[in-house]
Design a protein around this motif. Structure first.
Motif, PDB file in Angstrom:
ATOM      1  N   SER A   1       0.837  -1.184   0.000  1.00 16.14           N
ATOM      2  CA  SER A   1       0.000   0.000   0.000  1.00 16.14           C
ATOM      3  C   SER A   1       0.873   1.235   0.000  1.00 16.14           C
ATOM      4  O   SER A   1       2.032   1.191   0.418  1.00 16.14           O
ATOM      5  N   TRP A   2       0.334   2.363  -0.495  1.00 10.71           N
ATOM      6  CA  TRP A   2       1.076   3.613  -0.492  1.00 10.71           C
ATOM      7  C   TRP A   2       0.132   4.781  -0.231  1.00 10.71           C
ATOM      8  O   TRP A   2      -1.056   4.730  -0.515  1.00 10.71           O
ATOM      9  N   ASN A   3       0.676   5.829   0.333  1.00 11.82           N
ATOM     10  CA  ASN A   3      -0.050   7.077   0.612  1.00 11.82           C
ATOM     11  C   ASN A   3      -1.122   6.936   1.684  1.00 11.82           C
ATOM     12  O   ASN A   3      -2.084   7.704   1.705  1.00 11.82           O
ATOM     13  N   ALA A   4      -0.954   5.972   2.593  1.00 13.76           N
ATOM     14  CA  ALA A   4      -1.876   5.848   3.715  1.00 13.76           C
ATOM     15  C   ALA A   4      -1.222   5.012   4.811  1.00 13.76           C
ATOM     16  O   ALA A   4      -0.319   4.212   4.547  1.00 13.76           O
ATOM     17  N   GLN A   5      -1.670   5.235   6.055  1.00 13.04           N
ATOM     18  CA  GLN A   5      -1.285   4.382   7.188  1.00 13.04           C
ATOM     19  C   GLN A   5      -2.360   3.305   7.313  1.00 13.04           C
ATOM     20  O   GLN A   5      -3.506   3.615   7.625  1.00 13.04           O
ATOM     21  N   VAL A   6      -1.989   2.071   7.057  1.00 11.52           N
ATOM     22  CA  VAL A   6      -2.982   1.008   6.895  1.00 11.52           C
ATOM     23  C   VAL A   6      -2.814  -0.051   7.975  1.00 11.52           C
ATOM     24  O   VAL A   6      -1.687  -0.464   8.298  1.00 11.52           O
ATOM     25  N   THR A   7      -3.939  -0.474   8.525  1.00 12.90           N
ATOM     26  CA  THR A   7      -3.961  -1.627   9.425  1.00 12.90           C
ATOM     27  C   THR A   7      -5.040  -2.585   8.939  1.00 12.90           C
ATOM     28  O   THR A   7      -6.031  -2.166   8.316  1.00 12.90           O
ATOM     29  N   ALA A   8      -4.851  -3.865   9.199  1.00 12.67           N
ATOM     30  CA  ALA A   8      -5.825  -4.879   8.793  1.00 12.67           C
ATOM     31  C   ALA A   8      -6.097  -5.802   9.965  1.00 12.67           C
ATOM     32  O   ALA A   8      -5.171  -6.216  10.676  1.00 12.67           O
ATOM     33  N   SER A   9      -7.366  -6.085  10.181  1.00 14.74           N
ATOM     34  CA  SER A   9      -7.774  -7.026  11.223  1.00 14.74           C
ATOM     35  C   SER A   9      -8.781  -7.986  10.616  1.00 14.74           C
ATOM     36  O   SER A   9      -9.927  -7.604  10.341  1.00 14.74           O
ATOM     37  N   GLY A  10      -8.324  -9.210  10.333  1.00 17.76           N
ATOM     38  CA  GLY A  10      -9.183 -10.147   9.621  1.00 17.76           C
ATOM     39  C   GLY A  10      -9.470  -9.623   8.233  1.00 17.76           C
ATOM     40  O   GLY A  10      -8.558  -9.297   7.473  1.00 17.76           O
TER      41      GLY A  10
END
Length: 427
Positions: free
Chosen positions: A376-385
């Motif tokens: 990913s680019w241009n964002a702070q990303v987190t994923a949960s499930g």
């Protein structure tokens, strides 16, 4: 030697009706992004948008700024800091839009034989036509023409610096690859490419020879080069930064060992390669922890400083007073599939402000089934499930009321391509 206006006029006199018609095209309105058609020879079929600041000197510098695959000139205008810096320092910005369709979406051509040959046509020749248009219509300074780009645009930046060293004074490459890294069009998609499979390793002499062969017999000055890469970039592997360094230091006849190393910011490491006079000809900046997500906040300014544009006289005009932005309001967002190569796909996310301006945003969605993020680019990303949450990274958070930031952030996904419903929450 850089082109003079006299030489340029002599060349233009031989372009007959095509250029004569282009010269009649009206200049773009100042202080707004305007599309220019009929700018001149356009073998690559590119679109041209132009940003001309209200206040500028009589002979303004010119900056070409190019988007990544799946993007657009208008998107790079709204998603980067170059236009704001143009207002501050009085240079003109050209935003080309690529039209070549690949598995990664629309990308600038850096794989065809034409794109590797001076005067061979394709996208590089179209970009040079845009520069010449600005020189004609706005008195642009032919000795202060610069180029930058992200990902596909960064790759094209390297090509332009190699093919047209008499046009460009310097370039800043974000997440690029060395000139001639791609063998052909079949080598461009990531799942089959020798260039970006993480194993490309040529000698500095071989890389340098590719640049020298692009303009045989050229003995004039070469444009200075700034190179940027994220240490966690998996789409265009970080290892290719070193290959770029080897290419350009060899072109300049410099040592592979940096002259100096410093940290402009805590997570940026800059290596500089200077010649015997102390002039920095090549510099490479690593953004530690960053993926395929450049430029980030502050990087455009460092590029402008590398070009020397921060020393420009904006022309003695007045700067509009700062105004307090209106309070934030609602927002919406949509996911667009801009490339699909079977084993993966690329999505861009457009964010639209509601009745009030945004100063930041948080996006959330749930995958419909079987999808995940590869990068990913241009964002702070987190994923949960199966739930994804993305927050702006500062520079791309501000969106005027009722306006859309195209490709506010992007990602590479695995599993079947999907367009999930996105919830947008203002910061």
């Amino acid at each position: 030697m850089k082109r003079t206006r006299t030489a340029l006029a002599a060349v233009l006199s031989g372009l007959l009706l095509v250029t004569a018609w282009a010269a009649l095209a009206p200049p773009a309105a100042a202080a707004s992004l305007q599309e220019v058609t009929g700018f001149g020879d356009n073998p690559g079929g590119l679109r041209m948008h132009l940003y001309v600041p209200d206040t500028r000197p009589a002979e303004p510098a010119i900056l070409v700024a190019m988007h990544g695959c799946g993007g657009s000139g208008t998107g790079f205008y709204s998603g980067s800091e170059f236009a704001a810096l143009a207002d501050q320092y009085g240079f003109i910005v050209v935003y080309p839009t690529a039209t070549k369709q690949t598995a990664m979406g629309n990308c600038f051509d850096v794989w065809s034989a034409a794109s590797k040959t001076r005067g061979g046509g394709s996208d590089p020749a179209s970009v040079v036509s845009m520069v010449e248009y600005v020189e004609r219509q706005y008195g642009g300074d032919p000795d202060r023409v610069f180029v930058t780009g992200s990902s596909s645009g960064g790759m094209e930046t390297n090509a332009l610096l190699a093919l047209y060293p008499d046009v460009f004074a310097a370039g800043s490459v974000f997440m690029g690859v060395p000139f001639t890294c791609f063998a052909n069009e079949a080598d461009f998609p990531p799942q089959t490419s020798r260039c970006v499979n993480g194993a490309m390793d040529r000698t500095p002499q071989s890389w340098g020879d590719s640049v020298r062969a692009a303009y045989p017999g050229y003995s004039g000055p070469r444009p200075r080069v700034q190179l940027w890469h994220g240490s966690q970039d998996t789409l265009v592997p970080y290892q290719l930064l070193q290959e770029e360094v080897e290419q350009w230091t060899n072109v300049f006849g410099l040592s592979q060992n940096p002259t100096t190393t410093d940290r402009p910011q805590s997570n940026w490491e800059r290596k500089r390669f200077a010649d015997a006079s102390g002039t920095v000809r090549v510099e490479a900046v690593t953004a530690f922890g960053a993926g395929h997500s450049l430029p980030q906040g502050g990087m455009a300014r460092l590029a402008v400083e590398f070009f020397g544009l921060h020393q420009s006289d904006p022309g003695g005009g007045t700067t509009p007073p700062e105004t307090t932005p209106p309070p934030t309001g609602g927002c919406t967002a949509t996911v667009r599939t801009v490339g699909n190569w079977g084993s993966g796909w690329q999505g861009d996310v457009d964010v639209t402000a509601g009745a009030r301006a945004l100063t930041g945003w948080t996006l959330t969605w749930t995958w419909p089934g079987g999808q995940s993020l590869a990068s990913s680019w241009n964002a702070q990303v987190t994923a949960s499930g199966s739930t994804v949450t993305a927050r702006d990274v500062g520079w791309n958070g501000a969106i005027a009321a009722g306006q859309t930031r195209t490709a506010a952030w992007g990602f590479v996904g695995s599993g079947p391509a999907a367009t999930p419903t996105v919830t947008c929450t203002p910061a």
